[in-house]
Scaffold this motif. Structure first.
Motif, PDB file in Angstrom:
ATOM      1  N   GLU A  68       0.864  -1.263   0.011  1.00 36.66           N
ATOM      2  CA  GLU A  68       0.118  -0.074  -0.052  1.00 36.66           C
ATOM      3  C   GLU A  68       0.765   1.161  -0.173  1.00 36.66           C
ATOM      4  O   GLU A  68       0.711   2.307  -0.805  1.00 36.66           O
ATOM      5  N   VAL A  69       1.867   1.258   0.969  1.00 36.94           N
ATOM      6  CA  VAL A  69       2.518   2.555   1.055  1.00 36.94           C
ATOM      7  C   VAL A  69       3.605   2.827  -0.003  1.00 36.94           C
ATOM      8  O   VAL A  69       3.575   4.091  -0.499  1.00 36.94           O
ATOM      9  N   LEU A  70       4.361   2.041  -0.371  1.00 33.20           N
ATOM     10  CA  LEU A  70       5.447   2.085  -1.443  1.00 33.20           C
ATOM     11  C   LEU A  70       4.769   2.375  -2.593  1.00 33.20           C
ATOM     12  O   LEU A  70       5.436   3.208  -3.375  1.00 33.20           O
ATOM     13  N   PRO A  71       3.808   1.780  -3.325  1.00 31.28           N
ATOM     14  CA  PRO A  71       3.142   1.887  -4.310  1.00 31.28           C
ATOM     15  C   PRO A  71       2.660   3.404  -4.409  1.00 31.28           C
ATOM     16  O   PRO A  71       2.554   4.159  -5.535  1.00 31.28           O
ATOM     17  N   ALA A  72       2.013   3.875  -3.504  1.00 34.82           N
ATOM     18  CA  ALA A  72       1.348   5.025  -3.321  1.00 34.82           C
ATOM     19  C   ALA A  72       2.803   6.077  -3.451  1.00 34.82           C
ATOM     20  O   ALA A  72       2.496   7.218  -4.226  1.00 34.82           O
ATOM     21  N   ALA A  73       3.572   5.970  -2.731  1.00 42.13           N
ATOM     22  CA  ALA A  73       4.630   6.700  -2.666  1.00 42.13           C
ATOM     23  C   ALA A  73       5.375   6.895  -4.122  1.00 42.13           C
ATOM     24  O   ALA A  73       5.690   7.852  -4.638  1.00 42.13           O
ATOM     25  N   VAL A  74       5.459   5.660  -4.958  1.00 38.80           N
ATOM     26  CA  VAL A  74       5.927   5.747  -6.441  1.00 38.80           C
ATOM     27  C   VAL A  74       4.941   6.519  -7.122  1.00 38.80           C
ATOM     28  O   VAL A  74       5.369   7.488  -7.812  1.00 38.80           O
ATOM     29  N   GLN A  75       3.848   6.496  -7.022  1.00 37.34           N
ATOM     30  CA  GLN A  75       2.831   7.239  -7.710  1.00 37.34           C
ATOM     31  C   GLN A  75       2.619   8.702  -7.327  1.00 37.34           C
ATOM     32  O   GLN A  75       2.606   9.581  -8.312  1.00 37.34           O
ATOM     33  N   HIS A  76       3.056   9.266  -6.073  1.00 37.15           N
ATOM     34  CA  HIS A  76       2.670  10.600  -5.719  1.00 37.15           C
ATOM     35  C   HIS A  76       3.809  11.507  -5.372  1.00 37.15           C
ATOM     36  O   HIS A  76       3.597  12.614  -5.277  1.00 37.15           O
ATOM     37  N   LEU A  77       4.863  10.748  -5.155  1.00 37.09           N
ATOM     38  CA  LEU A  77       5.991  11.716  -4.700  1.00 37.09           C
ATOM     39  C   LEU A  77       6.686  12.262  -5.738  1.00 37.09           C
ATOM     40  O   LEU A  77       6.925  11.625  -6.790  1.00 37.09           O
ATOM     41  N   SER A  78       7.288  13.312  -5.601  1.00 37.73           N
ATOM     42  CA  SER A  78       8.080  14.197  -6.724  1.00 37.73           C
ATOM     43  C   SER A  78       9.523  13.674  -6.610  1.00 37.73           C
ATOM     44  O   SER A  78      10.091  12.871  -5.860  1.00 37.73           O
ATOM     45  N   ALA A  79      10.375  14.186  -7.560  1.00 37.33           N
ATOM     46  CA  ALA A  79      11.797  13.979  -7.812  1.00 37.33           C
ATOM     47  C   ALA A  79      12.574  14.568  -6.696  1.00 37.33           C
ATOM     48  O   ALA A  79      13.277  13.889  -6.119  1.00 37.33           O
ATOM     49  N   GLU A  80      11.890  15.780  -6.214  1.00 32.74           N
ATOM     50  CA  GLU A  80      12.383  16.477  -5.124  1.00 32.74           C
ATOM     51  C   GLU A  80      12.576  15.426  -3.601  1.00 32.74           C
ATOM     52  O   GLU A  80      13.192  15.357  -3.031  1.00 32.74           O
ATOM     53  N   ASP A  81      11.102  15.097  -3.478  1.00 34.46           N
ATOM     54  CA  ASP A  81      10.841  14.016  -2.425  1.00 34.46           C
ATOM     55  C   ASP A  81      11.758  12.787  -2.481  1.00 34.46           C
ATOM     56  O   ASP A  81      12.437  12.483  -1.312  1.00 34.46           O
ATOM     57  N   TRP A  82      12.103  12.287  -3.522  1.00 36.86           N
ATOM     58  CA  TRP A  82      12.716  11.077  -3.663  1.00 36.86           C
ATOM     59  C   TRP A  82      14.139  11.439  -3.551  1.00 36.86           C
ATOM     60  O   TRP A  82      14.847  10.637  -2.724  1.00 36.86           O
ATOM     61  N   ALA A  83      14.831  12.565  -3.875  1.00 35.40           N
ATOM     62  CA  ALA A  83      15.976  12.728  -3.799  1.00 35.40           C
ATOM     63  C   ALA A  83      16.084  13.119  -2.037  1.00 35.40           C
ATOM     64  O   ALA A  83      17.380  12.519  -1.522  1.00 35.40           O
TER      65      ALA A  83
END
Length: 191
Positions: free
Chosen positions: A136-151
């Motif tokens: 649930e959480v990681l798929p949502a993160a992949v879908q909704h987080l920005s490149a800046e969030d991931w950095a």
């Protein structure tokens, strides 16, 4: 390109799952052999869980990943709240297991069943917790987080360096990981 932190989180989940699955195998083998388990090894395994997943991995999820997801995916609020509660109780759960282990070591066989049952409950809860994060959480993160969030997440999770995910242990942790790898049963060790 897949974010580094996503790979690290999944690798850390796999390492922890292997550690958790090795623990009841170790206990069951000792029981079948009619002897107590290697208490030092069990303590080392619990110490690993406390030092790495509880203090490093969960902290970054709770302080960095979950707030970003609450902001962008309000529908996950209840799930994230439940996972945060799990994180908050995680250290206490390890301490409870350590206490029950000490009771088993000092008091002997009459305390074995209580320890083994607590280990089974702890593992079951932890594996369910990680499954929710993975499905649930990681798929949502992949879908909704920005490149800046991931950095930001990449920089934070890259600092973890969990030796069970292939990193060289820091000098202070080297004896711990040598003990676990040499004495624990597969899938985590060579024993």
């Amino acid at each position: 390109m897949k974010p580094l932190s996503l790979t690290i989180m999944k690798d850390e989940h796999q390492a922890l799952a292997a550690m958790l699955k090795s623990l009841p195998l170790l206990l069951a083998q000792a029981h079948r052999d009619g002897r107590p388990p290697d208490f030092g090894l069990v303590r080392a395994m619990l110490f690993y869980i406390d030092e790495f997943p509880e203090r490093l991995h969960h902290t970054k999820e709770t302080e960095l990943l979950f707030p970003k997801l609450r902001e962008r995916v309000p529908a996950l609020k209840d799930t994230l709240d439940r996972l945060d509660r799990d994180h908050a109780h995680g250290e206490r759960g390890v301490r409870d297991l350590e206490h029950l282990l000490l009771a088993y070591e000092v008091m002997g066989e009459p305390r074995r069943a209580a320890f083994e049952q607590a280990v089974d409950r702890y593992i079951d809860n932890y594996l369910r917790h990680m499954a929710v994060e993975e499905t649930e959480v990681l798929p949502a993160a992949v879908q909704h987080l920005s490149a800046e969030d991931w950095a930001q997440l990449d920089a934070a999770f890259a600092a973890n360096k969990d030796p069970l995910t292939g990193h060289e242990p820091e000098d202070g942790y080297r004896p711990l990981f040598q003990q676990i790898l040499n004495r624990a049963p597969a899938p985590i060790g060579l024993g």
